[in-house]
Scaffold this motif. Structure first.
Motif, short mmCIF file in Angstrom:
data_model
loop_
_atom_site.label_atom_id
_atom_site.label_comp_id
_atom_site.label_asym_id
_atom_site.label_seq_id
_atom_site.Cartn_x
_atom_site.Cartn_y
_atom_site.Cartn_z
N ASN A 1 0.72 -1.34 0.11
CA ASN A 1 0.02 0.01 0.00
C ASN A 1 0.84 1.22 -0.06
O ASN A 1 0.63 2.17 -0.75
CB ASN A 1 -0.77 -0.10 1.41
CG ASN A 1 -2.24 0.52 1.23
OD1 ASN A 1 -2.86 0.35 -0.01
ND2 ASN A 1 -2.36 1.55 2.13
N LEU A 2 1.95 1.27 0.75
CA LEU A 2 2.77 2.34 0.97
C LEU A 2 3.50 2.73 -0.32
O LEU A 2 3.47 3.81 -0.86
CB LEU A 2 3.99 2.08 2.17
CG LEU A 2 4.88 2.96 2.24
CD1 LEU A 2 4.68 4.33 2.42
CD2 LEU A 2 6.14 2.66 3.24
N PHE A 3 4.06 1.66 -1.00
CA PHE A 3 4.98 1.83 -2.05
C PHE A 3 3.93 2.11 -3.35
O PHE A 3 4.32 2.89 -4.21
CB PHE A 3 5.70 0.73 -2.59
CG PHE A 3 7.15 0.85 -1.54
CD1 PHE A 3 7.85 1.76 -1.70
CD2 PHE A 3 7.06 0.32 -0.31
CE1 PHE A 3 9.22 1.94 -0.80
CE2 PHE A 3 8.26 0.15 0.81
CZ PHE A 3 9.11 1.35 0.22
N ALA A 4 2.82 1.74 -3.39
CA ALA A 4 1.79 2.28 -4.33
C ALA A 4 1.43 3.71 -4.32
O ALA A 4 1.23 4.39 -5.22
CB ALA A 4 0.61 1.48 -4.30
N ALA A 5 1.38 3.89 -2.93
CA ALA A 5 0.98 5.44 -2.69
C ALA A 5 2.11 6.39 -3.17
O ALA A 5 1.75 7.30 -3.86
CB ALA A 5 0.57 5.53 -1.32
N LEU A 6 3.32 5.75 -2.97
CA LEU A 6 4.77 6.64 -3.23
C LEU A 6 4.85 6.76 -4.80
O LEU A 6 5.10 7.89 -5.25
CB LEU A 6 5.92 6.29 -2.51
CG LEU A 6 6.05 6.40 -0.94
CD1 LEU A 6 7.28 5.61 -0.39
CD2 LEU A 6 6.21 7.72 -0.76
N ASP A 7 4.52 5.80 -5.50
CA ASP A 7 4.44 5.73 -6.76
C ASP A 7 3.63 6.64 -7.60
O ASP A 7 3.78 7.30 -8.21
CB ASP A 7 4.28 4.67 -7.59
CG ASP A 7 5.43 3.22 -7.21
OD1 ASP A 7 6.29 3.87 -7.02
OD2 ASP A 7 5.02 2.15 -7.22
N LYS A 8 2.30 6.72 -6.82
CA LYS A 8 1.26 7.54 -7.40
C LYS A 8 1.65 9.18 -7.19
O LYS A 8 1.56 10.03 -8.21
CB LYS A 8 0.00 7.41 -6.77
CG LYS A 8 -1.02 7.99 -7.05
CD LYS A 8 -2.46 7.92 -6.35
CE LYS A 8 -3.28 9.31 -6.04
NZ LYS A 8 -4.75 9.05 -5.98
N CYS B 1 10.79 -0.47 5.30
CA CYS B 1 10.19 0.16 3.96
C CYS B 1 11.33 0.09 2.88
O CYS B 1 11.58 1.36 2.44
CB CYS B 1 9.67 1.42 4.51
SG CYS B 1 8.41 1.35 5.66
N ASN B 2 11.70 -1.02 2.43
CA ASN B 2 12.79 -1.21 1.49
C ASN B 2 12.63 -1.40 0.28
O ASN B 2 13.61 -1.62 -0.71
CB ASN B 2 13.80 -2.03 2.31
CG ASN B 2 13.39 -3.52 2.37
OD1 ASN B 2 12.10 -3.74 1.93
ND2 ASN B 2 14.36 -4.23 2.96
N LEU B 3 11.51 -1.10 -0.27
CA LEU B 3 11.45 -1.46 -1.89
C LEU B 3 12.24 -0.30 -2.62
O LEU B 3 13.04 -0.73 -3.50
CB LEU B 3 9.93 -1.40 -2.27
CG LEU B 3 9.79 -1.73 -3.77
CD1 LEU B 3 9.98 -3.18 -4.22
CD2 LEU B 3 8.25 -1.40 -4.18
N LYS B 4 12.05 0.75 -2.36
CA LYS B 4 12.89 1.88 -2.85
C LYS B 4 13.13 2.89 -1.78
O LYS B 4 12.65 2.87 -0.88
CB LYS B 4 11.94 2.72 -3.99
CG LYS B 4 12.02 1.87 -5.21
CD LYS B 4 11.21 2.92 -6.17
CE LYS B 4 10.50 1.94 -7.17
NZ LYS B 4 9.51 2.67 -7.94
N ARG B 5 14.16 3.76 -1.91
CA ARG B 5 14.50 5.15 -1.31
C ARG B 5 13.76 6.20 -1.82
O ARG B 5 13.58 6.05 -3.09
CB ARG B 5 15.95 5.12 -0.96
CG ARG B 5 16.63 4.18 -0.50
CD ARG B 5 18.37 4.10 -0.84
NE ARG B 5 18.33 4.53 -2.08
CZ ARG B 5 19.60 5.42 -2.36
NH1 ARG B 5 20.50 5.68 -1.43
NH2 ARG B 5 19.67 5.62 -3.81
N ILE B 6 13.61 6.90 -0.89
CA ILE B 6 13.25 8.33 -1.87
C ILE B 6 14.04 8.99 -2.90
O ILE B 6 13.66 9.24 -3.78
CB ILE B 6 12.76 9.63 -0.62
CG1 ILE B 6 11.71 9.08 0.28
CG2 ILE B 6 12.28 10.89 -1.44
CD1 ILE B 6 10.45 8.47 -0.23
N ALA B 7 15.33 8.74 -2.41
CA ALA B 7 16.60 8.90 -3.56
C ALA B 7 16.39 8.27 -4.56
O ALA B 7 16.91 8.87 -5.72
CB ALA B 7 17.85 8.72 -2.68
N ASP B 8 15.72 7.00 -4.75
CA ASP B 8 15.47 6.40 -6.01
C ASP B 8 14.30 6.93 -6.92
O ASP B 8 14.13 6.53 -8.01
CB ASP B 8 15.42 4.83 -5.89
CG ASP B 8 16.34 4.39 -4.88
OD1 ASP B 8 17.49 4.65 -5.36
OD2 ASP B 8 16.24 3.58 -4.06
#
Ligand SMILES: N[C@@H](CCC(=O)N[C@@H](CS)C(=O)NCC(=O)O)C(=O)O
Length: 314
Positions: free
Chosen positions: A200-207, A247-254
């Motif tokens: 859910n978290l990474f789907a939201a960050l992608d959006k 929360c390690n799928l991606k960093r914000i830096a990525d």
């Protein structure tokens, strides 16, 4: 970590058993408002209010940012708790200035002797009535944004009437999925609850990243409270949430757009001065012994926050 039950401190960790391993955040207990209108019990006055924050806490951080942005630093003074939140909950490393208390729960029982509930930051304290105005950061944010304007002469509006619909929509999306999403991921005590929160978290960050490809801020080219509410989670992400909360799928830096956006907000006004990576890393890694039993605090990462943000053309 614990809570007050009828004014008595009990050292208990969050209960996730009754919710299938999921972390559920409790609602705030003091919900009064400072209002700039005749007869209101809490009037905007210089040096009447005191803000208790943790420099580690994303909810407290947003009130600290608003205090800076709205020119309130000489009108509302601040006390920051120690980053270590252990058996006594939040504590002060030196006695706090109003009563000489050493623990945050004493502030709560000073306001209400038989208070029951969690002892959270931020807290907006009223020195005149000796009570807590509010311990709900989203509402403190609104008071600081609009109610002290006559005092400061600062009329910048981070919640303008004509953008409220969009701001409310972004807040309703960002709070459960991102702000609280990192906590739901990190505090989950079953694999299923963790994975659900993580996805859910990474789907939201992608959006949000995709939105920021063509939009300077969340709501077009106007900086609003939604940006500051998102910022306090983004700035903690690579330093704390990637490792400590898994929360390690991606960093914000990525992320191509989130990173520049976060840097622009970090470099805005005096915002950088409100960010303490020392408190952020120390709090999460040292306080949550259930998650990090060695309490070893990581030295890195090396965050590149000062270089050009590259958002001018967006
Ligand atoms: N609804 C509150 C939540 C604040 C909150 O949960 N703060 C955390 C620190 S990041 C806290 O004080 N936790 C202590 C606890 O839950 O016992 C707000 O946004 O003001």
């Amino acid at each position: 970590m614990g809570k007050l039950v009828e004014g008595v401190w009990h050292d208990v960790w969050y209960d996730t058993k009754s919710s299938g391993g999921k972390f559920v955040r409790e609602d705030a207990g003091f919900r009064n408002w400072v209002e700039n209108k005749p007869g209101a019990p809490f009037q905007p006055e210089s040096n009447r209010y005191h803000l208790y924050v943790s420099l580690a806490c994303p909810w407290a951080h947003r009130t600290l940012i608003m205090r800076e942005l709205k020119g309130l630093t000489q009108h509302i003074d601040v006390t920051a708790v120690s980053p270590d939140m252990l058996d006594n909950g939040w504590e002060f490393s030196t006695p706090e200035p109003l009563f000489g208390f050493t623990k945050m729960h004493q502030i709560y029982t000073q306001a209400k002797a038989d208070y029951s509930g969690r002892v959270t930051v931020p807290v907006l304290w009223d020195k005149k009535t000796n009570s807590i105005v509010s311990n709900e950061s989203s509402e403190i944010l609104r008071m600081l944004n609009s109610e002290f304007n006559d005092l400061t002469g600062n009329h910048t509006n981070y919640y303008p009437e004509k953008l409220r619909h969009d701001i409310d929509e972004w807040n309703a999306f960002i709070y459960p999925n991102i702000n609280n999403g990192v906590y739901k991921t990190g505090f989950a005590t079953t694999q299923e609850a963790y994975e659900e929160a993580f996805d859910n978290l990474f789907a939201a960050l992608d959006k949000v990243d995709a939105h920021l490809a063509t939009s300077r801020y969340l709501v077009g080219d106007t900086l609003t409270e939604s940006d500051w509410r998102l910022f306090t989670t983004l700035i903690r992400f690579d330093a704390a949430y990637v490792g400590h909360f898994k929360c390690n799928l991606k960093r914000i830096a990525d992320y191509p757009h989130l990173q520049g956006y976060m840097k622009e907000l970090y470099q805005f006004g005096n915002v950088a001065e409100t960010v303490s990576f020392e408190h952020i890393k120390r709090h999460y890694y040292f306080s949550h012994k259930g998650i990090n039993p060695t309490q070893v605090v990581p030295k890195g990462p090396d965050l590149d926050l000062e270089s050009t943000h590259g958002r001018d053309g967006v």
